[in-house]
Design an enzyme around this catalytic site. Sequence first.
Site, PDB file in Angstrom:
ATOM      1  N   GLY A  31       0.805  -1.222   0.000  1.00 50.20           N
ATOM      2  CA  GLY A  31       0.000   0.000   0.000  1.00 50.20           C
ATOM      3  C   GLY A  31       0.834   1.267   0.000  1.00 50.20           C
ATOM      4  O   GLY A  31       1.888   1.351  -0.642  1.00 50.20           O
ATOM      5  N   ASP A  33       2.582   2.483   2.377  1.00 48.93           N
ATOM      6  CA  ASP A  33       3.859   2.216   3.043  1.00 48.93           C
ATOM      7  C   ASP A  33       4.917   1.811   2.005  1.00 48.93           C
ATOM      8  O   ASP A  33       6.035   2.381   1.946  1.00 48.93           O
ATOM      9  CB  ASP A  33       3.629   1.084   4.069  1.00 48.93           C
ATOM     10  CG  ASP A  33       4.754   0.933   5.066  1.00 48.93           C
ATOM     11  OD1 ASP A  33       5.680   1.767   5.041  1.00 48.93           O
ATOM     12  OD2 ASP A  33       4.701  -0.010   5.880  1.00 48.93           O
ATOM     13  N   VAL A 119      -5.505  -2.036   3.426  1.00 51.90           N
ATOM     14  CA  VAL A 119      -5.294  -3.408   3.915  1.00 51.90           C
ATOM     15  C   VAL A 119      -5.905  -3.625   5.305  1.00 51.90           C
ATOM     16  O   VAL A 119      -6.431  -4.705   5.605  1.00 51.90           O
ATOM     17  CB  VAL A 119      -3.770  -3.700   3.972  1.00 51.90           C
ATOM     18  CG1 VAL A 119      -3.499  -5.076   4.564  1.00 51.90           C
ATOM     19  CG2 VAL A 119      -3.167  -3.610   2.591  1.00 51.90           C
TER      20      VAL A 119
HETATM   21  N1  AR6 Z   1      -0.785   7.877  -1.939  1.00 44.09           N
HETATM   22  C1  AR6 Z   1      -1.862   8.109  -1.171  1.00 44.09           C
HETATM   23  N2  AR6 Z   1      -2.657   7.147  -0.696  1.00 44.09           N
HETATM   24  C2  AR6 Z   1      -2.348   5.874  -0.998  1.00 44.09           C
HETATM   25  C3  AR6 Z   1      -1.232   5.531  -1.795  1.00 44.09           C
HETATM   26  C4  AR6 Z   1      -0.421   6.602  -2.266  1.00 44.09           C
HETATM   27  N3  AR6 Z   1       0.654   6.396  -3.015  1.00 44.09           N
HETATM   28  N4  AR6 Z   1      -1.205   4.178  -1.922  1.00 44.09           N
HETATM   29  C5  AR6 Z   1      -2.269   3.702  -1.251  1.00 44.09           C
HETATM   30  N5  AR6 Z   1      -2.965   4.714  -0.710  1.00 44.09           N
HETATM   31  P1  AR6 Z   1      -2.955   1.035   3.075  1.00 44.09           P
HETATM   32  P2  AR6 Z   1      -3.631   0.660   5.909  1.00 44.09           P
HETATM   33  C6  AR6 Z   1      -4.177   4.698   0.104  1.00 44.09           C
HETATM   34  O1  AR6 Z   1      -3.364  -0.343   2.757  1.00 44.09           O
HETATM   35  O2  AR6 Z   1      -5.014   0.273   5.571  1.00 44.09           O
HETATM   36  C7  AR6 Z   1       0.768  -1.708   4.613  1.00 44.09           C
HETATM   37  O3  AR6 Z   1       1.190  -2.925   4.099  1.00 44.09           O
HETATM   38  C8  AR6 Z   1      -5.101   3.518  -0.038  1.00 44.09           C
HETATM   39  O4  AR6 Z   1      -5.954   3.670  -1.174  1.00 44.09           O
HETATM   40  O5  AR6 Z   1      -1.716   1.554   2.472  1.00 44.09           O
HETATM   41  O6  AR6 Z   1      -3.413   1.605   7.038  1.00 44.09           O
HETATM   42  C9  AR6 Z   1       1.405  -1.371   5.945  1.00 44.09           C
HETATM   43  O7  AR6 Z   1       2.728  -1.859   6.042  1.00 44.09           O
HETATM   44  C10 AR6 Z   1      -5.878   3.597   1.257  1.00 44.09           C
HETATM   45  O8  AR6 Z   1      -6.990   4.499   1.111  1.00 44.09           O
HETATM   46  O9  AR6 Z   1      -2.783   1.252   4.682  1.00 44.09           O
HETATM   47  C11 AR6 Z   1       0.484  -2.047   6.909  1.00 44.09           C
HETATM   48  O10 AR6 Z   1       0.816  -3.399   7.065  1.00 44.09           O
HETATM   49  C12 AR6 Z   1      -4.902   4.220   2.249  1.00 44.09           C
HETATM   50  O11 AR6 Z   1      -3.803   4.687   1.455  1.00 44.09           O
HETATM   51  C13 AR6 Z   1      -0.859  -1.927   6.280  1.00 44.09           C
HETATM   52  O12 AR6 Z   1      -0.634  -1.797   4.871  1.00 44.09           O
HETATM   53  C14 AR6 Z   1      -4.361   3.260   3.280  1.00 44.09           C
HETATM   54  O13 AR6 Z   1      -4.171   1.980   2.704  1.00 44.09           O
HETATM   55  C15 AR6 Z   1      -1.582  -0.693   6.741  1.00 44.09           C
HETATM   56  O14 AR6 Z   1      -2.879  -0.691   6.228  1.00 44.09           O
END
Ligand code: AR6
Length: 384
Positions: A31, A33, A119
Site C-alpha cells: 500500500g 507504506d 489493507v
Molecule cells: N498515496 C496516497 N494514498 C495511498 C497511496 C499513495 N501512493 N497508496 C495507497 N494509498 P494502506 P492501511 C491509500 O493499505 O489500511 C501496509 O502494508 C489507499 O488507497 O496503504 O493503514 C502497511 O505496512 C488507502 O486508502 O494502509 C500495513 O501493514 C490508504 O492509502 C498496512 O498496509 C491506506 O491503505 C496498513 O494498512
Amino acid sequence: MPFRIVLGDITKLSVDAIVNAANSSLLGGGGVDGAIHRAAGPRLLEECRTLHGCRTGEAKITRGYDLPAKYVIHTVGPIWSGGAHGEEELLRSAYRNSLHLALKNNCESVAFPMISAGVYGYPKDQALEVAVSTIRAFLEKNEMDVTLVIFDRESFRFDVRLYSEISGYLRNTYEDERAMSGSGSLLGDMARSVAFGGAAGSRRSIFSPKKKESKACRNAMDSAPMAEAPMEASDEAVAMADEERSAPTEPRMYCAQAMSAPMDLTHALENLDESFSQALLRMIDARGLKDSECYKKANIDRKLFSKIRSDIHYRPSKQTVLAFAVALELDLQETEAFLKKAGFALSHSNKADVIVEYFIANGNYDMYSINEALFAFDQNLLGA
Ligand code: AR6
C-alpha cells in the site's frame, strides 16, 4: 489553505511532512507504506530500523530522503475487527499523534493518506469521518496546512444521502440550464445569466447591451443602480460573448446605466462603495467574531487573512469570497452582494457555484461538508 482534500499520490507532494500508514514493525509493507519506501529510497528503511517499531495509534518521525517531503511521520492505524475493539479511538490517536509530532518538528504543511482504509480494512466512510473530524479539531486550535490525500476515487465515500440530494439540485439547476443553452459556452452562460438573473432570483441583467465596460465603469458600478434588462440576450450581447470567449474571466458586472447616461467620472471615482476588504471586516465586527474565528471557519490561511486585512483594495479569488460568505453565514442575497464587491456573481452554469448555493440555501454553513461535497463532484474547494 488550512485543510484540503486532493486526489493523488502522496509520495509526490512537496509538503513538510507526509504521513505513512505503516505497520508496527516500521519495516515497510504494501500500500502507501510500500510506495513511500520505494520513493524515499533505502536510507528510509535504514533509519526506520533504528526506531524499534511503533505501537498502534502512536507516531514516529524520520527524514524524507529522496521524497519531495522533508519528513515522513510513520503512524500505525488499527486493524478493523468489527468496530467494538477501540478502533475509532486508535484511529483518532494515529491522526492526533501525527499532527502533534508535525507541530513539534515545526512542520507547516502535512499530508495524510486515509490511514487504515486499505489493507487494515477500516470502512472507508467511517475512516473519512474520523480523519476529517480529528484534523478539524486540531486545526481549531493550531495553525497548519493539512492535506488529506485520496488515492483513488473508490476510497472516497461521501455521504450517500447528501450526494443524491445535491445531485438532484444540480439536475434542477445546472443541468437544466446547460440543456437550455445547448452547450455550456459563455454565450450560454450569458443567456442564462440574463434569463435567471442570478441565484438570488433578481431579474436584473449583469450585462451591458453595449461594448465591454471600461475600468472606470467597473469601479463605478457599485454606486450606480443597475438598469432593468430584457429577459433574452441581445445580438450585441451575443457578439460580446463571442468576443470574451477567449478570456478566462469570472462573470463580470456591467453597468448599463453608466454606459448610456453621461456621468461625472470624478464624482463616481470619489464615491466608490466600500471594498471587499472593508465589507468583510465590518461584517466580522458586526457579528462579534474574532478574526481568527472567521478565517478558520472560512478555511483561510492566517497569512492570507492578514493580507486582506491590511489592503483595502485586495482582490480576492471567487473561492475566497465564497469561503468568507460561508464563514459569515450570509444568506443567498447577501452572498450575491458580497461577491459583487469583488466583481463576481453566482452562476447557475458553474457546478461549484450551484453546490455552494445548495448549502447556503439550506442554511448549512459547515465548510468541511461543503468542501467534501465539492471534492465529491470534482470541483475546486473553498478557501485560500
Ligand atoms: N498515496 C496516497 N494514498 C495511498 C497511496 C499513495 N501512493 N497508496 C495507497 N494509498 P494502506 P492501511 C491509500 O493499505 O489500511 C501496509 O502494508 C489507499 O488507497 O496503504 O493503514 C502497511 O505496512 C488507502 O486508502 O494502509 C500495513 O501493514 C490508504 O492509502 C498496512 O498496509 C491506506 O491503505 C496498513 O494498512
